[in-house]
Design a protein around this motif. Sequence first.
Motif, mmCIF file in Angstrom:
data_model
loop_
_atom_site.group_PDB
_atom_site.id
_atom_site.type_symbol
_atom_site.label_atom_id
_atom_site.label_comp_id
_atom_site.label_asym_id
_atom_site.label_seq_id
_atom_site.Cartn_x
_atom_site.Cartn_y
_atom_site.Cartn_z
ATOM 1 N N ARG A 68 0.716 -1.333 0.111
ATOM 2 C CA ARG A 68 -0.040 -0.060 0.029
ATOM 3 C C ARG A 68 0.799 1.306 0.120
ATOM 4 N NH1 ARG A 68 -5.548 -0.772 2.683
ATOM 5 N NH2 ARG A 68 -6.099 -2.890 2.187
ATOM 6 N N ASP A 69 2.084 1.052 0.577
ATOM 7 C CA ASP A 69 2.709 2.538 0.519
ATOM 8 C C ASP A 69 4.407 2.066 0.304
ATOM 9 O OD1 ASP A 69 3.425 1.174 2.874
ATOM 10 O OD2 ASP A 69 3.032 2.842 4.169
ATOM 11 N N GLU A 70 5.133 3.339 -0.223
ATOM 12 C CA GLU A 70 6.496 2.959 -0.453
ATOM 13 C C GLU A 70 7.352 2.739 0.619
ATOM 14 O OE1 GLU A 70 9.455 5.473 -2.980
ATOM 15 O OE2 GLU A 70 7.397 5.592 -3.474
ATOM 16 N N ALA A 71 6.993 3.120 1.912
ATOM 17 C CA ALA A 71 7.801 3.006 3.099
ATOM 18 C C ALA A 71 7.844 1.569 3.432
ATOM 19 C CB ALA A 71 7.312 4.117 4.206
ATOM 20 N N TYR A 72 6.900 0.772 3.272
ATOM 21 C CA TYR A 72 6.816 -0.541 3.498
ATOM 22 C C TYR A 72 7.778 -1.368 2.358
ATOM 23 C CZ TYR A 72 5.277 -5.472 4.342
ATOM 24 O OH TYR A 72 5.346 -6.616 4.788
#
Length: 61
Positions: free
Chosen positions: A40-44
């Motif tokens: 869902r997100d780039e940080a993950y």
Amino acid sequence: MRKRIEGLLGFCKHHRPTNASQEGFNNKIGWLTRQAYGYRDEAYLHLKIYDLPNLSTRNDL
């Protein structure tokens, strides 16, 4: 080893370090980004990249 003896001896003679480990890590990052469509997100994704040395990319048969 007999097939690769010339390359091994050439490496020992010239003492050139290779970037094989870096290429392998870049291949793992490429594999991970292909698998990352559900994130869902780039940080993950960045967290998963930091965890790559602990991740196995082999399929168990």
